[in-house]
Design an enzyme around this catalytic site. Structure first.
Site, PDB file in Angstrom:
ATOM      1  N   HIS A   1       0.921  -1.192   0.002  1.00  0.00           N
ATOM      2  CA  HIS A   1      -0.122   0.106   0.151  1.00  0.00           C
ATOM      3  C   HIS A   1       1.013   1.274  -0.070  1.00  0.00           C
ATOM      4  O   HIS A   1       1.956   1.252   0.384  1.00  0.00           O
ATOM      5  CB  HIS A   1      -0.793   0.102   1.365  1.00  0.00           C
TER       6      HIS A   1
ATOM      7  N   CYS B   1      -2.385  -0.185   7.601  1.00  0.00           N
ATOM      8  CA  CYS B   1      -1.849   0.966   7.520  1.00  0.00           C
ATOM      9  C   CYS B   1      -1.922   1.761   8.847  1.00  0.00           C
ATOM     10  O   CYS B   1      -0.946   2.442   9.167  1.00  0.00           O
ATOM     11  CB  CYS B   1      -2.195   1.761   6.295  1.00  0.00           C
TER      12      CYS B   1
ATOM     13  N   GLU C   1       0.805   3.946   1.926  1.00  0.00           N
ATOM     14  CA  GLU C   1       1.246   4.524   3.127  1.00  0.00           C
ATOM     15  C   GLU C   1       2.332   3.643   3.684  1.00  0.00           C
ATOM     16  O   GLU C   1       3.476   4.018   4.193  1.00  0.00           O
ATOM     17  CB  GLU C   1       0.030   4.439   3.878  1.00  0.00           C
TER      18      GLU C   1
ATOM     19  N   CYS D   1      -6.652   1.740   5.681  1.00  0.00           N
ATOM     20  CA  CYS D   1      -6.928   0.503   6.130  1.00  0.00           C
ATOM     21  C   CYS D   1      -6.492  -0.027   7.643  1.00  0.00           C
ATOM     22  O   CYS D   1      -5.598   0.853   8.020  1.00  0.00           O
ATOM     23  CB  CYS D   1      -6.667  -0.785   5.156  1.00  0.00           C
TER      24      CYS D   1
END
Length: 142
Positions: free
Chosen positions: A47, A79, A49, A76
């Site tokens: 991801h 993260c 992040e 999410c």
């Protein structure tokens, strides 16, 4: 946030879920910027992040307590956990994520007082542009 949105557009063009993230130190220094790379890296954990946090920590930092994370989509649970563990004090995100968002949509990990770190959160910055990019991406997939 405009850079994060630009990165999300790059992800879209590469057939990645269009999410971009930027990590800024002390309000001016760009530490890291990236977009989702789950398809490219064949890694469901890649991801935006996570990628920017890992990149900043590779420079020998233990915590990111002087940073702000800008991301086009609500983080999410994974993260959110990374944000807590790396001690990022400010998160600014664009679109809410009703299916996996854990900064208010389905859960709010960053406001859970059982954790030892609760960053400041601002949502809605460039939200419509971020959401439109995601809608267009998933419409193209159907």
């Amino acid at each position: 946030m405009k850079l994060a949105l630009q990165l999300a557009k790059e992800a879209f063009d590469k057939d990645e879920v269009p999410v971009g993230a930027v990590l800024i130190r002390d309000g001016t220094e760009l530490l890291a910027a990236d977009h989702n790379r789950t398809a490219e890296l064949k890694n469901s954990l890649a991801h935006a992040e996570k990628l920017v946090i890992e990149r900043a920590l590779q420079d020998g930092l233990k915590y990111l307590s002087d940073c702000t994370l800008y991301v086009t989509l609500e983080p999410c649970i994974m993260c959110s956990g990374l944000i807590i563990l790396s001690r990022i004090p400010r998160i600014i995100f664009g679109a809410h994520d009703s299916k996996a968002g854990c900064v208010g949509s389905i859960y709010n990990a960053l406001r859970n007082k059982d954790f030892n770190w609760n960053p400041e959160v601002c949502s809605g910055l460039l939200a419509e542009e971020s959401a439109a990019l995601l809608r267009d991406f998933f419409k193209k997939k159907r």
